[in-house]
Design a protein around this motif. Structure first.
Motif, PDB file in Angstrom:
ATOM      1  N   LEU A  87     -20.046  -0.827  -4.638  1.00 51.45           N
ATOM      2  CA  LEU A  87     -20.364  -1.433  -3.345  1.00 51.45           C
ATOM      3  C   LEU A  87     -19.327  -1.022  -2.313  1.00 51.45           C
ATOM      4  N   LYS A  88     -19.794  -0.705  -1.104  1.00 52.97           N
ATOM      5  CA  LYS A  88     -18.873  -0.372  -0.012  1.00 52.97           C
ATOM      6  C   LYS A  88     -18.200  -1.638   0.490  1.00 52.97           C
ATOM      7  N   ILE A  89     -16.864  -1.616   0.542  1.00 49.36           N
ATOM      8  CA  ILE A  89     -16.110  -2.776   1.024  1.00 49.36           C
ATOM      9  C   ILE A  89     -14.904  -2.283   1.797  1.00 49.36           C
ATOM     10  N   PHE A  90     -14.597  -2.975   2.881  1.00 51.25           N
ATOM     11  CA  PHE A  90     -13.501  -2.576   3.763  1.00 51.25           C
ATOM     12  C   PHE A  90     -12.318  -3.504   3.546  1.00 51.25           C
ATOM     13  N   GLY A  91     -11.256  -2.942   2.957  1.00 52.74           N
ATOM     14  CA  GLY A  91     -10.047  -3.706   2.691  1.00 52.74           C
ATOM     15  C   GLY A  91      -9.221  -3.007   1.632  1.00 52.74           C
ATOM     16  N   PRO A  92      -7.932  -3.343   1.543  1.00 57.64           N
ATOM     17  CA  PRO A  92      -7.053  -2.714   0.563  1.00 57.64           C
ATOM     18  C   PRO A  92      -7.279  -3.251  -0.851  1.00 57.64           C
ATOM     19  N   SER A  93      -6.862  -2.466  -1.827  1.00 57.96           N
ATOM     20  CA  SER A  93      -6.926  -2.875  -3.233  1.00 57.96           C
ATOM     21  C   SER A  93      -5.999  -4.068  -3.476  1.00 57.96           C
ATOM     22  N   LYS A  94      -6.141  -4.684  -4.646  1.00 55.97           N
ATOM     23  CA  LYS A  94      -5.280  -5.810  -5.019  1.00 55.97           C
ATOM     24  C   LYS A  94      -3.810  -5.402  -5.023  1.00 55.97           C
ATOM     25  N   LYS A  95      -3.530  -4.215  -5.541  1.00 55.53           N
ATOM     26  CA  LYS A  95      -2.146  -3.719  -5.582  1.00 55.53           C
ATOM     27  C   LYS A  95      -1.596  -3.554  -4.164  1.00 55.53           C
ATOM     28  N   ALA A  96      -2.393  -2.955  -3.282  1.00 52.63           N
ATOM     29  CA  ALA A  96      -1.955  -2.750  -1.893  1.00 52.63           C
ATOM     30  C   ALA A  96      -1.773  -4.081  -1.163  1.00 52.63           C
ATOM     31  N   ALA A  97      -2.624  -5.053  -1.488  1.00 56.05           N
ATOM     32  CA  ALA A  97      -2.548  -6.365  -0.829  1.00 56.05           C
ATOM     33  C   ALA A  97      -1.269  -7.118  -1.164  1.00 56.05           C
ATOM     34  N   THR A  98      -0.543  -6.666  -2.194  1.00 55.18           N
ATOM     35  CA  THR A  98       0.742  -7.281  -2.537  1.00 55.18           C
ATOM     36  C   THR A  98       1.743  -7.111  -1.401  1.00 55.18           C
ATOM     37  N   LEU A  99       1.515  -6.178  -0.498  1.00 54.42           N
ATOM     38  CA  LEU A  99       2.373  -6.025   0.684  1.00 54.42           C
ATOM     39  C   LEU A  99       2.384  -7.293   1.532  1.00 54.42           C
ATOM     40  N   GLU A 100       1.305  -8.075   1.467  1.00 52.74           N
ATOM     41  CA  GLU A 100       1.302  -9.388   2.106  1.00 52.74           C
ATOM     42  C   GLU A 100       1.481 -10.501   1.082  1.00 52.74           C
ATOM     43  N   GLY A 101       0.961 -10.303  -0.105  1.00 51.43           N
ATOM     44  CA  GLY A 101       0.979 -11.350  -1.123  1.00 51.43           C
ATOM     45  C   GLY A 101       2.343 -11.674  -1.674  1.00 51.43           C
ATOM     46  N   SER A 102       3.281 -10.732  -1.572  1.00 52.29           N
ATOM     47  CA  SER A 102       4.655 -10.967  -2.044  1.00 52.29           C
ATOM     48  C   SER A 102       5.658 -10.426  -1.036  1.00 52.29           C
ATOM     49  N   LYS A 103       6.438 -11.328  -0.434  1.00 53.33           N
ATOM     50  CA  LYS A 103       7.475 -10.914   0.525  1.00 53.33           C
ATOM     51  C   LYS A 103       8.516 -10.034  -0.166  1.00 53.33           C
ATOM     52  N   THR A 104       8.821 -10.343  -1.429  1.00 53.05           N
ATOM     53  CA  THR A 104       9.817  -9.559  -2.164  1.00 53.05           C
ATOM     54  C   THR A 104       9.320  -8.127  -2.369  1.00 53.05           C
ATOM     55  N   PHE A 105       8.080  -7.982  -2.816  1.00 50.14           N
ATOM     56  CA  PHE A 105       7.487  -6.651  -2.994  1.00 50.14           C
ATOM     57  C   PHE A 105       7.527  -5.876  -1.674  1.00 50.14           C
ATOM     58  N   ALA A 106       7.153  -6.558  -0.575  1.00 46.08           N
ATOM     59  CA  ALA A 106       7.106  -5.905   0.738  1.00 46.08           C
ATOM     60  C   ALA A 106       8.495  -5.426   1.168  1.00 46.08           C
ATOM     61  N   LYS A 107       9.511  -6.298   0.990  1.00 45.22           N
ATOM     62  CA  LYS A 107      10.871  -5.926   1.413  1.00 45.22           C
ATOM     63  C   LYS A 107      11.421  -4.784   0.556  1.00 45.22           C
ATOM     64  N   GLU A 108      11.111  -4.813  -0.727  1.00 41.52           N
ATOM     65  CA  GLU A 108      11.569  -3.720  -1.605  1.00 41.52           C
ATOM     66  C   GLU A 108      10.884  -2.403  -1.240  1.00 41.52           C
ATOM     67  N   PHE A 109       9.611  -2.501  -0.865  1.00 41.20           N
ATOM     68  CA  PHE A 109       8.848  -1.330  -0.398  1.00 41.20           C
ATOM     69  C   PHE A 109       9.488  -0.775   0.879  1.00 41.20           C
ATOM     70  N   MET A 110       9.792  -1.665   1.826  1.00 37.52           N
ATOM     71  CA  MET A 110      10.426  -1.240   3.085  1.00 37.52           C
ATOM     72  C   MET A 110      11.760  -0.536   2.821  1.00 37.52           C
ATOM     73  N   LYS A 111      12.547  -1.142   1.942  1.00 37.39           N
ATOM     74  CA  LYS A 111      13.870  -0.583   1.623  1.00 37.39           C
ATOM     75  C   LYS A 111      13.722   0.792   0.973  1.00 37.39           C
ATOM     76  N   LYS A 112      12.793   0.902   0.025  1.00 36.15           N
ATOM     77  CA  LYS A 112      12.603   2.150  -0.724  1.00 36.15           C
ATOM     78  C   LYS A 112      12.200   3.311   0.182  1.00 36.15           C
ATOM     79  N   TYR A 113      11.354   3.015   1.184  1.00 34.82           N
ATOM     80  CA  TYR A 113      10.819   4.095   2.019  1.00 34.82           C
ATOM     81  C   TYR A 113      11.457   4.167   3.412  1.00 34.82           C
ATOM     82  N   GLY A 114      12.536   3.422   3.608  1.00 26.87           N
ATOM     83  CA  GLY A 114      13.302   3.540   4.854  1.00 26.87           C
ATOM     84  C   GLY A 114      12.628   2.939   6.066  1.00 26.87           C
ATOM     85  N   VAL A 115      11.806   1.905   5.860  1.00 26.31           N
ATOM     86  CA  VAL A 115      11.187   1.196   6.978  1.00 26.31           C
ATOM     87  C   VAL A 115      12.250   0.279   7.595  1.00 26.31           C
TER      88      VAL A 115
END
Length: 414
Positions: A87-115
């Protein structure tokens, strides 16, 4: 096309309204929708909120596209579920949604990629978090790691306020597990900006910038809310700010999405702080903001359905995403008592004769009458050639609608 829009807020009303502009779209099912979507052209509310029941509905009714409004569905993996059934659906995968679902995951992602973001520490142990407060500089920001309906952030002006917040989040478990892990972050002083963007995984195209007004009272006073009004474009997002955003935040974010194989096709919302020392990322949201959507979509010149289809097909380009050379202002009308305990069941009048577009956020349609059932009840959105004109029209519009106890800020966009 038959479209399914998931959610029941002002954001979803605006999304359904915008999708309905295109002749491509014949029917929009809103699940569960609200009193506003029930009266919108081409729309029909369906009382479904469960992922499996939504999947069954989409399969049985040959839904051509599903658009997900709220973050909870995305974090629960509805996109992966629908895609597994072709089915066609517009939105990120569960893994990608962790960027909002977990502040820790998001901050570690930012740190890793120099955001570019504020310095932080993550804690799972409340005693260690409390010890950290002893050496911290104030004010300091304390955030619940998980989803807390936009309320899991405290700016502690003193150590005592920090202790209260940590105990509230971690010990008393106010947010039902969302605060079992927390982030303690340096406080950035500046002006906030919201930049909703769209990605197909290969490129990220920013929409027009906007500015939310979070607190319940004028002059940024009182407790935080889900948002009391917005303007777009954000007056503080000048060319140098947007350039810094693209270089220091957008580009490294895209690199991270690609290197982590996040399967991200959807909206990515950048919550920014514009400071004297630069532009910083406060947070990612993996869906459209509310009430930012209520000013961004009315300014969109393109058909929203065309942009979404281009993203799903991996064919996004700047020439597809066009905005009007105008300004928008949205003023939110809320229930008496919000953001604390608020009153419900009030009759809303004046919408049919309002001179501006009214998006419903918290109201049901009962016998074709709109009755309040939420804290933020409605938003009046107006467009103008400049901010002053948009503000004037929005405030004229909100005077034309009414319900008992309606409250709104008088300084949106000032």
């Amino acid at each position: 096309m038959k479209i399914l829009v998931i959610g029941n807020g002002g954001r979803e009303h605006a999304i359904a309204w915008k999708l309905g502009e295109s002749d491509k779209v014949s029917k929009i099912y809103c699940a569960p929708g609200n009193g506003g979507t029930s009266m919108e052209h081409k729309c029909e509310n369906i009382n479904l909120t469960d992922n499996d029941k939504l999947l069954k509905f989409a399969l049985e009714n040959s839904i051509d596209l599903t658009v997900v409004g709220p973050e909870v569905y995305l974090c629960n993996g509805i996109v992966d579920l629908f895609k597994s059934h072709n089915l066609k659906i517009f939105g990120p995968s569960k893994k990608a949604a962790t960027l909002e679902g977990s502040k820790t995951f998001a901050k570690e992602f930012m740190k890793k990629y120099g955001v570019k973001t504020a310095a932080y520490e993550a804690f799972k142990d409340s005693k260690k978090a409390l010890e950290y407060l002893e050496k911290a500089e104030y004010p300091i920001v304390i955030k619940a790691d998980g989803l807390a309906a936009g309320k899991g952030v405290v700016i502690a002006e003193t150590k005592e306020e920090g202790i209260l917040a940590i105990n509230d989040f971690m010990v008393n478990d106010t947010f039902g597990g969302a605060g079992k892990e927390i982030i303690i972050e340096e406080f950035l002083r500046g002006v906030e900006a919201s930049i909703l963007s769209i990605t197909d995984g290969n490129t990220i195209i920013p929409f027009i910038s906007s500015k939310d007004h979070k607190t319940i009272f004028e002059d940024n006073k009182g407790p935080n809310t889900g948002g009391m009004g917005t303007v777009a474009p954000n007056p503080y997002c000048n060319e140098s700010v947007l350039k810094a955003f693209k270089e220091d935040i957008l580009k490294p974010t895209l690199k991270g999405i690609q290197e982590e194989n996040l399967d991200y096709i959807g909206i990515i919302f950048f919550g920014l702080m514009i400071c004297e020392k630069g532009v910083y990322l406060l947070e990612y949201n993996v869906r459209m903001g509310d009430p930012e959507t209520q000013v961004v979509l009315p300014l969109m010149e393109s058909y929203f359905i065309d942009i979404i289809e281009a993203a799903i097909e991996g064919k996004l380009s700047d020439d597809i995403v066009k905005f009007k050379n105008k300004t928008a202002c949205c003023v939110i009308g809320s229930s008496k008592g919000y953001p604390g305990r608020y009153e419900k069941g009030e009759l809303i009048t004046g919408i049919d004769s309002c001179s501006e577009k009214v998006f419903i956020a918290g109201a049901d349609s009962i016998y074709n009458k709109l009755i309040t059932n939420g804290g933020r009840v409605l938003g009046v959105t107006a467009l103008g050639d400049n901010l002053e004109e948009a503000r004037e029209k929005a405030y004229k519009g909100i005077l034309q609608v009414n319900f008992n106890g309606m409250y709104y800020r008088k300084d949106i966009g000032k």
